[in-house]
Design an enzyme around this catalytic site. Sequence first.
Site, PDB file in Angstrom:
ATOM      1  CG  HIS A 244       0.556  15.943 -17.475  1.00  0.00           C
ATOM      2  ND1 HIS A 244       0.406  16.030 -16.116  1.00  0.00           N
ATOM      3  CD2 HIS A 244       0.200  14.690 -17.833  1.00  0.00           C
ATOM      4  CE1 HIS A 244      -0.011  14.859 -15.670  1.00  0.00           C
ATOM      5  NE2 HIS A 244      -0.149  14.031 -16.685  1.00  0.00           N
TER       6      HIS A 244
ATOM      7  CG  ASP B  27      -2.056   9.839 -23.175  1.00  0.00           C
ATOM      8  OD1 ASP B  27      -1.931   8.639 -22.952  1.00  0.00           O
ATOM      9  OD2 ASP B  27      -2.662  10.616 -22.425  1.00  0.00           O
TER      10      ASP B  27
END
Length: 427
Positions: A306, A363
């Site tokens: 991320h 996700d």
Amino acid sequence: MSKTAILEIDGKKYEFPIIVGTENEVAIDIEKLRGATGAITLDPGYKNSGSCKSEITFLDGEEGILRYRGYSIEDLADKADFLEVAYLLIFGELPNKAQLDKFETDIRKHTLVNEEMKTILEGFPKTAHPMGVLSSLTSALTAFNPKSVNVENEKELYEAICKTMGKFLVIATWTYRRRMGFPLNYYDNTKGYVENFMRLMFEIPTEPYKMDKRIVDALDKLFILHADHEQNCSTSTVRIVGSSHAGLFASISAGVSALWGPLHGGANQAVLEMLEEIHNNGGDVAKFVLKAKDKEDPFRLMGFGHRVYKNFDPRATIIKKAADDVLEALGVDDPLLDIAKQLEKVALEDEYFKSRNLYPNVDFYSGIIYRAMGIPVEMFTVLFAIGRLPGWIAQWKEMRLNKEPIGRPRQVYTGSTLRPFKEVNQR
Ligand code: ACO
């Protein structure tokens, strides 16, 4: 902390104010940099640049903290519902009962979509990706609501917000109905927002639809977890498009396009496709981990890493638990889930991933939970968009009410210097 930062260029010193946010984030205010020095900053991907001051969402990537308007994501996911959180993000405070009821009622006033939108929808091939269709349909809403919103007028702004919340949900589900060849459904104003999502998607005229409360509750939580994430790619897109005073629908449509990419919201679909690929290749997790580490191979482990969370993604922790609960409650036995668990374990123990702080992100788990709920894979990113909608609206509203200038970055030109034009026969 000193109040100014000193920059020295060619022996000349310049002072710039230091700004400290309410959570002690430190920024050097370089608004006057170019005027004073003639120089600009270069920061591809904006890894070090703040584009605005914002009161909406706080996140600390090192500590794994995410808060909307000061409330922890853990508390909100546990105790609030999606429309409450939407209200909080957009209007700044948690609503009382009367405010929440009014908000829901006012959204319901706008849940009917102009029938002519169906003609536009029918123009798309059935195979079109729902995110492309959703972006186009959101933009098309501008044509049916041509009057631009006067953001100074509280009533007008409020109505535009309710309209966007109402219509976006409906057209988002229509992208799926069209793909499946199902008749388009209408919102049922006697039911809740998330319940309506399920109905709009899955209710068919030939049989009664049985709502599974466990799925509705889990989905509500998932929408909350996705509702805002400060200046991410799609939100920055919404703000920058809106900064030219483009309307709310046009700005949101651009946000949908930005979210679609596999490095952003599209990752939830990419995760499932990756797990399927591993499964179809005999389930050799280690082989794919090796591929991800190979710099000659463009393959990345989707759902890992991320831009801002370099410790853990707090949303991933909540969603992992929700995924376990939902899968158990629904009695789902999914081979892809086993692969996901193996992948998580291998990657978390691997030096490559550890040294680069690559952890499973939101996700990674959302795809698995959506699949268990029976949501088709190509709709995963659409669900992300539905969840992110209140955040986009809140950020657009804040940007406009703060009267932010048009977003217009500069560049360092590295192309050719002036050269004489050559006629075509001399080239
Ligand atoms: N698999 C393998 N290696 C990775 C991965 C991955 N998923 N992510 C990053 N790396 C490696 C890079 O190759 C790089 O290695 P190097 O230092 O040896 O060159 C290092 O980790 C840093 O990666 P960057 O790309 O510089 O990190 P950045 O912060 O720019 O990118 C991103 C973050 C885009 C999320 C990236 O981790 C990625 O592509 N992940 C997979 C896609 C994904 O899951 N996206 C969803 C993000 S969450 C969201 O949008 C809601």
